[in-house]
Design an enzyme around this catalytic site. Sequence first.
Site, PDB file in Angstrom:
ATOM      1  N   GLY A   1       8.777   0.086  -2.623  1.00 14.80           N
ATOM      2  CA  GLY A   1       9.153   0.489  -3.973  1.00 14.80           C
ATOM      3  C   GLY A   1       8.060   1.320  -4.622  1.00 14.80           C
ATOM      4  CB  SER A   2       7.256   1.770  -8.198  1.00 13.55           C
ATOM      5  OG  SER A   2       8.593   2.096  -8.553  1.00 13.55           O
ATOM      6  CB  VAL A   3       3.173  -0.343  -4.656  1.00 16.78           C
ATOM      7  CG1 VAL A   3       3.236  -1.488  -5.655  1.00 16.78           C
ATOM      8  CG2 VAL A   3       3.968  -0.660  -3.407  1.00 16.78           C
ATOM      9  CG  PHE A   4       5.426   4.744  -0.727  1.00 13.38           C
ATOM     10  CD1 PHE A   4       4.702   4.306   0.368  1.00 13.38           C
ATOM     11  CD2 PHE A   4       6.060   5.981  -0.654  1.00 13.38           C
ATOM     12  CE1 PHE A   4       4.601   5.081   1.517  1.00 13.38           C
ATOM     13  CE2 PHE A   4       5.965   6.768   0.488  1.00 13.38           C
ATOM     14  CZ  PHE A   4       5.232   6.312   1.582  1.00 13.38           C
ATOM     15  CE  LYS A   5       8.205   5.205  -8.649  1.00 17.14           C
ATOM     16  NZ  LYS A   5       8.614   4.657  -9.955  1.00 17.14           N
TER      17      LYS A   5
END
Length: 670
Positions: free
Chosen positions: A411-415
Site C-alpha cells: 500500500g501507501s508505504v510504497f509511495k
Amino acid sequence: MSQKKQLIIPCLIFIALLLLAGCGAQQSASDRFQGYTKAWQKKDFGGMYALLSKSAKKAISKHDFVARYTKIYSGIEAGSLHTSVKPDKNKKTIVHFKGVLETAAGPVRFSESVPMIQEKHGKETNWYLKWNPSLILPGMQTGDTVSVATQPANRGEIFDRNGKPLAMNGNAARIDLVPGKLGTGAARDKTLKQVAQLLGTTTDSINQALNQGWVQADSLVPIKVISASDTSLIKKVTNLPGVYRTTIATRVYPDGKASGHLTGYVGQVTADILKAHPNAGYTANSMIGRTGLEQIYENKLRARDGAVIRILNKDGNEKKIVAQKAPKNGTDIHLTIDQKVQDTLYAQMKNDAGTAVALNPKTGDVLGLVSAPSYDPNAFVLGLSAADYQKLSENKMKPLMNRFTQASTPGSVFKALTAAIALDQKAIDPNQAIAIKGKRWQKDASWGNYYVTRLDSASKVNLASALYRSDNIYFAQTALKIGAAAFASDARKYGLGESIPFPYPMQRSTLSNDGKLGSDLLLANSGYGQGEVSVTPLEMSLIYSSFSNQGNMIQPRLLLTDAAPSYWKKQAMSAATAQLLNKDLTQVISNPAGTGHDAAITGIPLAGKTGTPEFKKKQGKSGRENGWFIAYNTKDPKLLVTILIENTQKHGGSHYVTPKVKNVFENLIK
C-alpha cells in the site's frame, strides 16, 4: 557336407557349452566374498549367514549370528560400510578384505585375510567363508563382548546482543508415577483423576502408561514433562501420593512466544529427517533444529556426542578400543536481536495478526523480528499433545505461520519508493502543485469502470503534501509519468525480485508477478503500492534506511559482529533525493494533516509513512484491509520500526498501527 563333418561340429558345440556352463556356475573366492560384503552393506545378516562354511555354521547358529550382529551394530549405531576385496596372489583360498564401518564413535577399520573353502551345499559347489567374530569387529574373538559408552556434548546456545539467552540448555521436570504407591481402589482412581486434571491429560492415557509390559510396582513411569519454572504446578502434583519429579535436560526458550518464530525449536529426529540426512551422524535419539534459527543454524548449534567402542574379554575387562570419538559441543550464536526490542514489539502485536521489524538503519543490525500471534517453543520441546497441536494448526489466526518472512501488498508505504524513482528519473518537479479534481480519477475511458480513488480532496498537491496526505491519485499519475520500463528497471535497484542477503530466508519482494508492468492500469496501481506489488517488511525497512544513509540501502545483519556496516544497494537513490524525501517524510508525522500525525512524540522527531492496502473483490465495496506504518528517528537515527497488522478495516486501517509504533519509540528511546 560329409556326414563326418556334420558329426564333428555338434560335438564341438556341445563341449563349448559344457565349458561355458561350468565357468558360469563356479565363482572365484573373491567374487563370492564380494557377495558377502554386499549383504553386509545392506545389513542382510541372514544373507551373510548363508555364505558361511559348514564348520562356521556349526560354531554359531543362524539365530545367534543374526541376533549378535543386530545387537552389536545397533549398539554402535553402525552406518555405511565401504569395502575393497582382492584375491591372494598365491593362494586362491585366501581373500584380502579391507573395510571402513561408520559408527557412533567414528570409523571402524577392517583389514582381514579371510580363508575360503569350496564346499557342496545341496547340489551346488561354491566358495564359503571360514567365518570368525573378527568379521563383526576387528580383533573380536569368541566369548568377547562389546561395550559402547556415550560422551554427551552440549548444543550451542542462542543469545541476543546483550548476552541474554533466547535458546539455552536447561532442565525440565518430568512427572513420574510409582504404581505401588498410588494406593488402591477409589483412592487410586482419585489420585489419577487429580494428576490428569493438573497435567492437562486424561486418566486413559495415564492408565495406558501404567499398563505397559515393563512396569513393576516400584517402577518410575513417566507421564508428562513440564517446565521446571512451573513450581506451583510441580508442588501441587508431587504432593499427591505416588507422584514424583525427575529433573531432565531439555532445551529452554526464556523469551517464549515473543521470540517463538525467530528461535524456532528443536525436536527429535524423525524417520524422514534421517532419510534426508544419511551418514550425517544423526540417530533415532538425536535432537535437531526443526524450525527457525534452530533449523537455520543447525550445523553450528548441533552437539556431536562422543563415544567409545570397546571389546571386553569374557571376564569383562577391556581388551581393545575399537573406535573412539571425542564429544564436540555446538557453537554459540550471538544475534543482533535485542530482547528488549523484541519484547516491546511483541507487546504491541500479541493480540493481533501481523508482523514487526526493528533495525538500526545506520548499522543494519536487525533488533527485532516478530510474528503474531505466536506459539511457545517450550511447549513443542516439552511435548505438545496431539489435541493442543490441532488447536494451533486449526486456529483461524494461524499462530504457526511465520509472517515476518512473507511478502505482501505494502500500500501507501510504497509511495516513498515511487517518489524516489520519479525524482531520480526527473519525471516530476517536487514543488509543482498538481491540480486534482474530486476523489476519483482514471487515465481515460479504456479503464472502463475502474478509478483510482483517494480519501483526501485537496484541489492541488505537490510531492510533500501528496506524501503526508497519502494521495493515491498523485502517485498513480506519477507512475505513469515515469513509464513502465523505467519504473520496473529502477525498482530493481532496491532489490525487488532478489533474495535479501540475510541468514533468515525471506520471500522475494516483487513489483509484479512477471517483473514487468504490462498495462497502464497496473503501472498506475503500482505507483501507490497496490496492483501486484508484494514486499516483505524487512525489505521495506531496508528501502527506508536509504533516507538515513544518503540514498544507500543498508546491508541487514542478524549475527553480532565488530565489522563495519556495509550497504546492500549503494546509491539506490541519489543523495539529493534521499535528503529531500527525508524532509518530506517528517511531515507525515509532524504536520497536523499528516496521516501519521498521531505518532508524533515531543522531543523525538520522526519520519515515516502509513499504508492501508485494500483487498476488495470489487471496487467501491467494503473489504479486507491491512495497516502498515514505518517510522524512524531522524536525529541520530538508531531505530527504524515497521509494523504490519492484518484486518484493520474495522479499526481505522493504518491509524490502528501508528499508536503502536509510537509506543515502541517511547519505550525504547524516550
